[in-house]
Design a protein around this motif. Structure first.
Motif, short mmCIF file in Angstrom:
data_model
loop_
_atom_site.label_atom_id
_atom_site.label_comp_id
_atom_site.label_asym_id
_atom_site.label_seq_id
_atom_site.Cartn_x
_atom_site.Cartn_y
_atom_site.Cartn_z
N ARG A 65 5.63 1.56 5.40
CA ARG A 65 4.76 1.72 4.24
C ARG A 65 5.44 2.57 3.18
N ASP A 111 -8.13 0.91 -5.25
CA ASP A 111 -9.22 1.86 -5.43
C ASP A 111 -8.90 2.78 -6.60
N TRP A 125 -0.46 2.92 -1.52
CA TRP A 125 0.49 2.65 -0.44
C TRP A 125 0.56 1.15 -0.24
N THR A 133 -2.19 -1.14 1.38
CA THR A 133 -2.58 -0.72 2.73
C THR A 133 -2.99 0.75 2.70
N SER A 134 -3.43 1.24 3.81
CA SER A 134 -3.84 2.65 3.90
C SER A 134 -2.59 3.53 4.05
#
Length: 194
Positions: A65, A111, A125, A133-134
């Protein structure tokens, strides 16, 4: 409480005036302390197992990531205000564009916090394919999770033992008080008849 008092509490001795219930209570206290001490290595092992399970996940996520910056294509959600606490910082999916790790441009929803405007940068990310992704599970978070899990398990065992010990002592004290009251009533009855 000094050491001598603890010794007499845990080991009343043969010639003491301790009743059977006192000896049972001291044995229960000693057993509770021993079980709490025995729970330490098991709690540490549980924390270690959690660490061993999460560490490879963390390593894979950190390697796959990437943090990048997205640019909003639309305004974020409007700022909401509550009467007591003032401004509330909520976020909502908002159209944006960003660069994937391979250099290609991507577009989608990210977000965005309340009050953000079109053209504002937003930190996100992405995975290797450039999809949002988180954030990755960091090594520090894995360590904190493992330590908290081990300590939490041990504290839970200690609280359970304290509750069992306290409940048992409460029942024993009620029984002792009832016994003393019976003895007192018998003694008063004897005095009244003499």
């Amino acid at each position: 409480m000094n050491a001598l008092r603890w010794r007499h509490l845990l080991f009343p001795g043969r010639r003491s005036v301790a009743r059977v219930s006192d000896r049972v209570q001291s044995g229960l206290l000693l057993l509770s302390v021993l079980v709490a001490l025995a729970a330490v290595p098991f709690s540490a092992a549980a924390g270690s197992m959690l660490y061993a399970h999460q560490a490879p996940i963390s390593a894979e996520q950190v390697a796959s990531r990437t943090e990048t910056t997205a640019v909003l294509l639309a305004d974020g959600p409007a700022t909401s205000v509550t009467g007591r606490s003032g401004v509330v910082a909520n976020s909502a999916p908002t159209a944006a564009t960003w660069q994937a790790p391979d250099g290609s441009r991507r577009a989608g929803n990210v977000d965005a916090d309340e009050g953000t405007r079109r053209g504002d940068p937003v930190s996100i990310w992405v995975d290797r394919a450039g999809n949002v992704t988180s954030p990755p599970l960091t090594a520090a978070a894995v360590l904190v999770d493992a330590v908290c899990a081990g300590i939490g398990l041990w504290v839970s065992v200690c609280l359970l033992l304290a509750g069992l010990y306290g409940g048992t002592v409460l029942v024993m004290n009620r029984h002792r008080l009832a016994e003393w009251q019976r003895e007192w009533d018998i003694e008063q009855s004897k005095r009244a008849h003499s």
